[in-house]
Design a protein around this motif. Structure first.
Motif, PDB file in Angstrom:
ATOM      1  N   ALA A 177      48.403  45.106  53.101  1.00 39.09           N
ATOM      2  CA  ALA A 177      48.803  45.227  51.704  1.00 39.09           C
ATOM      3  C   ALA A 177      49.867  44.194  51.374  1.00 39.09           C
ATOM      4  O   ALA A 177      50.700  43.864  52.209  1.00 39.09           O
ATOM      5  CB  ALA A 177      49.323  46.630  51.445  1.00 39.09           C
ATOM      6  N   GLY A 178      49.810  43.676  50.176  1.00 36.90           N
ATOM      7  CA  GLY A 178      50.830  42.743  49.708  1.00 36.90           C
ATOM      8  C   GLY A 178      50.491  41.298  49.958  1.00 36.90           C
ATOM      9  O   GLY A 178      51.192  40.405  49.506  1.00 36.90           O
ATOM     10  N   SER A 179      49.368  41.043  50.670  1.00 36.24           N
ATOM     11  CA  SER A 179      49.104  39.633  50.969  1.00 36.24           C
ATOM     12  C   SER A 179      48.098  39.051  49.986  1.00 36.24           C
ATOM     13  O   SER A 179      47.320  39.740  49.359  1.00 36.24           O
ATOM     14  CB  SER A 179      48.666  39.477  52.415  1.00 36.24           C
ATOM     15  N   GLY A 180      48.135  37.748  49.852  1.00 35.30           N
ATOM     16  CA  GLY A 180      47.303  37.062  48.867  1.00 35.30           C
ATOM     17  C   GLY A 180      46.102  36.393  49.495  1.00 35.30           C
ATOM     18  O   GLY A 180      45.982  36.309  50.715  1.00 35.30           O
ATOM     19  N   LEU A 181      45.211  35.905  48.617  1.00 36.15           N
ATOM     20  CA  LEU A 181      43.952  35.301  49.051  1.00 36.15           C
ATOM     21  C   LEU A 181      44.128  34.085  49.947  1.00 36.15           C
ATOM     22  O   LEU A 181      43.368  33.864  50.875  1.00 36.15           O
ATOM     23  CB  LEU A 181      43.207  34.830  47.799  1.00 36.15           C
ATOM     24  N   GLU A 182      45.137  33.277  49.640  1.00 38.48           N
ATOM     25  CA  GLU A 182      45.250  32.004  50.347  1.00 38.48           C
ATOM     26  C   GLU A 182      45.525  32.172  51.843  1.00 38.48           C
ATOM     27  O   GLU A 182      45.361  31.247  52.615  1.00 38.48           O
ATOM     28  CB  GLU A 182      46.309  31.101  49.699  1.00 38.48           C
ATOM     29  N   PHE A 183      45.942  33.383  52.238  1.00 34.34           N
ATOM     30  CA  PHE A 183      46.231  33.605  53.653  1.00 34.34           C
ATOM     31  C   PHE A 183      45.054  34.223  54.408  1.00 34.34           C
ATOM     32  O   PHE A 183      45.129  34.463  55.595  1.00 34.34           O
ATOM     33  CB  PHE A 183      47.481  34.475  53.811  1.00 34.34           C
ATOM     34  N   ALA A 184      43.971  34.497  53.667  1.00 34.73           N
ATOM     35  CA  ALA A 184      42.820  35.141  54.304  1.00 34.73           C
ATOM     36  C   ALA A 184      41.919  34.107  54.959  1.00 34.73           C
ATOM     37  O   ALA A 184      41.749  33.012  54.452  1.00 34.73           O
ATOM     38  CB  ALA A 184      42.038  35.914  53.252  1.00 34.73           C
ATOM     39  N   ASP A 185      41.335  34.466  56.104  1.00 33.47           N
ATOM     40  CA  ASP A 185      40.384  33.539  56.707  1.00 33.47           C
ATOM     41  C   ASP A 185      39.043  33.676  55.997  1.00 33.47           C
ATOM     42  O   ASP A 185      38.823  34.604  55.219  1.00 33.47           O
ATOM     43  CB  ASP A 185      40.257  33.816  58.214  1.00 33.47           C
ATOM     44  N   GLU A 186      38.121  32.737  56.280  1.00 32.20           N
ATOM     45  CA  GLU A 186      36.864  32.680  55.531  1.00 32.20           C
ATOM     46  C   GLU A 186      35.997  33.930  55.714  1.00 32.20           C
ATOM     47  O   GLU A 186      35.395  34.424  54.767  1.00 32.20           O
ATOM     48  CB  GLU A 186      36.077  31.436  55.959  1.00 32.20           C
ATOM     49  N   ILE A 187      35.952  34.454  56.941  1.00 31.58           N
ATOM     50  CA  ILE A 187      35.097  35.616  57.207  1.00 31.58           C
ATOM     51  C   ILE A 187      35.629  36.839  56.467  1.00 31.58           C
ATOM     52  O   ILE A 187      34.891  37.579  55.830  1.00 31.58           O
ATOM     53  CB  ILE A 187      35.009  35.889  58.731  1.00 31.58           C
ATOM     54  N   THR A 188      36.966  37.004  56.512  1.00 26.96           N
ATOM     55  CA  THR A 188      37.578  38.136  55.804  1.00 26.96           C
ATOM     56  C   THR A 188      37.267  38.045  54.310  1.00 26.96           C
ATOM     57  O   THR A 188      36.918  39.040  53.673  1.00 26.96           O
ATOM     58  CB  THR A 188      39.105  38.125  56.010  1.00 26.96           C
ATOM     59  N   LEU A 189      37.358  36.828  53.767  1.00 28.14           N
ATOM     60  CA  LEU A 189      37.107  36.660  52.337  1.00 28.14           C
ATOM     61  C   LEU A 189      35.650  36.938  51.990  1.00 28.14           C
ATOM     62  O   LEU A 189      35.358  37.584  50.986  1.00 28.14           O
ATOM     63  CB  LEU A 189      37.466  35.234  51.922  1.00 28.14           C
ATOM     64  N   ALA A 190      34.738  36.472  52.837  1.00 23.56           N
ATOM     65  CA  ALA A 190      33.313  36.699  52.589  1.00 23.56           C
ATOM     66  C   ALA A 190      33.031  38.198  52.598  1.00 23.56           C
ATOM     67  O   ALA A 190      32.326  38.719  51.728  1.00 23.56           O
ATOM     68  CB  ALA A 190      32.482  35.987  53.642  1.00 23.56           C
ATOM     69  N   ARG A 191      33.620  38.922  53.562  1.00 22.65           N
ATOM     70  CA  ARG A 191      33.413  40.381  53.635  1.00 22.65           C
ATOM     71  C   ARG A 191      34.059  41.082  52.450  1.00 22.65           C
ATOM     72  O   ARG A 191      33.520  42.046  51.918  1.00 22.65           O
ATOM     73  CB  ARG A 191      34.025  40.924  54.926  1.00 22.65           C
ATOM     74  N   ALA A 192      35.227  40.570  52.044  1.00 27.01           N
ATOM     75  CA  ALA A 192      35.933  41.182  50.916  1.00 27.01           C
ATOM     76  C   ALA A 192      35.075  41.102  49.653  1.00 27.01           C
ATOM     77  O   ALA A 192      35.026  42.035  48.859  1.00 27.01           O
ATOM     78  CB  ALA A 192      37.276  40.487  50.703  1.00 27.01           C
ATOM     79  N   LEU A 193      34.373  39.966  49.490  1.00 33.51           N
ATOM     80  CA  LEU A 193      33.512  39.797  48.320  1.00 33.51           C
ATOM     81  C   LEU A 193      32.311  40.733  48.390  1.00 33.51           C
ATOM     82  O   LEU A 193      31.946  41.382  47.408  1.00 33.51           O
ATOM     83  CB  LEU A 193      33.018  38.355  48.255  1.00 33.51           C
ATOM     84  N   GLU A 194      31.711  40.812  49.577  1.00 29.29           N
ATOM     85  CA  GLU A 194      30.547  41.687  49.750  1.00 29.29           C
ATOM     86  C   GLU A 194      30.923  43.143  49.486  1.00 29.29           C
ATOM     87  O   GLU A 194      30.134  43.895  48.942  1.00 29.29           O
ATOM     88  CB  GLU A 194      30.007  41.591  51.192  1.00 29.29           C
ATOM     89  N   GLY A 195      32.132  43.517  49.915  1.00 30.73           N
ATOM     90  CA  GLY A 195      32.545  44.924  49.827  1.00 30.73           C
ATOM     91  C   GLY A 195      33.263  45.275  48.553  1.00 30.73           C
ATOM     92  O   GLY A 195      33.995  46.255  48.503  1.00 30.73           O
ATOM     93  N   ARG A 196      33.060  44.471  47.501  1.00 30.69           N
ATOM     94  CA  ARG A 196      33.793  44.749  46.259  1.00 30.69           C
ATOM     95  C   ARG A 196      33.359  46.088  45.663  1.00 30.69           C
ATOM     96  O   ARG A 196      32.216  46.505  45.812  1.00 30.69           O
ATOM     97  CB  ARG A 196      33.600  43.622  45.255  1.00 30.69           C
ATOM     98  N   ARG A 197      34.336  46.731  45.002  1.00 30.35           N
ATOM     99  CA  ARG A 197      34.088  48.058  44.438  1.00 30.35           C
ATOM    100  C   ARG A 197      34.200  48.020  42.926  1.00 30.35           C
ATOM    101  O   ARG A 197      34.977  47.253  42.371  1.00 30.35           O
ATOM    102  CB  ARG A 197      35.116  49.066  44.970  1.00 30.35           C
ATOM    103  N   GLU A 198      33.478  48.926  42.293  1.00 30.57           N
ATOM    104  CA  GLU A 198      33.527  49.055  40.839  1.00 30.57           C
ATOM    105  C   GLU A 198      34.872  49.657  40.453  1.00 30.57           C
ATOM    106  O   GLU A 198      35.362  50.560  41.119  1.00 30.57           O
ATOM    107  CB  GLU A 198      32.400  49.980  40.390  1.00 30.57           C
ATOM    108  N   LEU A 199      35.494  49.152  39.383  1.00 31.33           N
ATOM    109  CA  LEU A 199      36.774  49.703  38.945  1.00 31.33           C
ATOM    110  C   LEU A 199      36.582  50.688  37.789  1.00 31.33           C
ATOM    111  O   LEU A 199      35.694  50.503  36.986  1.00 31.33           O
ATOM    112  CB  LEU A 199      37.704  48.573  38.504  1.00 31.33           C
TER     113      LEU A 199
END
Ligand SMILES: [Zn+2]
Length: 199
Positions: A177-199
């Motif tokens: 918690a508290g961290s931004g996108l620029e510190f994420a590695d590529e795999i984490t970001l790809a998974r984060a996009l796949e796992g997006r949730r409806e708000l």
């Protein structure tokens, strides 16, 4: 510092204003610069000036670009039905490197943070409205940081732009918690996009 030549002190002061450069580093870089090849230092200075003068925010999405609109907004092969909302231009670089998003972007320029004097009108939030009216957008993907401000901004955007036919999702993070996108590695970001949730 008073015994040092004033151009050296001026240079140190300017360098210390740059992000990530403390007083000690500023001094080291300044020492290097005043003893380096004058032609190389002139090239460096000219490169800085040219970059600053030629690069501007894209009038549509806010990404840094040399042409209007930017290469992503101007690319008809990109999926115009999805807009990914990010805080800073650097976040676009991170997501592009992850190669898992083919839509377009929208840079807010930060997050809402009343404590730091950042109100919704200080961000590129209203610039999003004309895009939602003129582009065939069916999904707004919020890729903001997991901080309290990121949460508050996501909810604000959700309230502001909710309408029938528009999905508003938020990417899932595998990040502390508290961290931004620029510190994420590529795999984490790809998974984060796949796992997006409806708000
Ligand atoms: Zn653009």
């Amino acid at each position: 510092m008073s015994s040092l030549p004033s151009p050296f002190c001026d240079l140190t002061t300017e360098l210390a204003h740059l992000p990530g450069i403390g007083p000690r580093s500023a001094e080291r870089i300044a020492l290097y610069m005043v003893q380096a090849d004058p032609a190389a230092m002139r090239r460096l200075a000219e490169t800085i000036v040219a970059a600053r003068e030629r690069i501007h925010p894209c009038q549509t999405c806010g990404a840094l670009t040399e042409q209007q609109p930017c290469a992503i907004c101007g690319d008809s092969r990109r999926d115009a039905t999805r807009i990914c909302v990010v805080e800073q231009p650097v976040d676009i670089l991170a997501l592009e490197k992850a190669h898992s998003f083919t839509g377009r972007y929208h840079v807010l320029g930060g997050v809402i943070s009343p404590l730091n004097g950042v109100e919704p009108e200080d961000l590129r939030i209203e610039n999003l409205r004309p895009r939602l009216e003129t582009e065939p957008v069916t999904e707004l993907i919020l890729a903001l940081s997991t901080s309290v401000e990121g949460d508050a901004t996501s909810h604000y955007l959700c309230r502001r732009f909710a309408r029938p036919g528009l999905r508003i999702t938020r990417i899932a993070y595998g990040l502390p918690a508290g961290s931004g996108l620029e510190f994420a590695d590529e795999i984490t970001l790809a998974r984060a996009l796949e796992g997006r949730r409806e708000l």
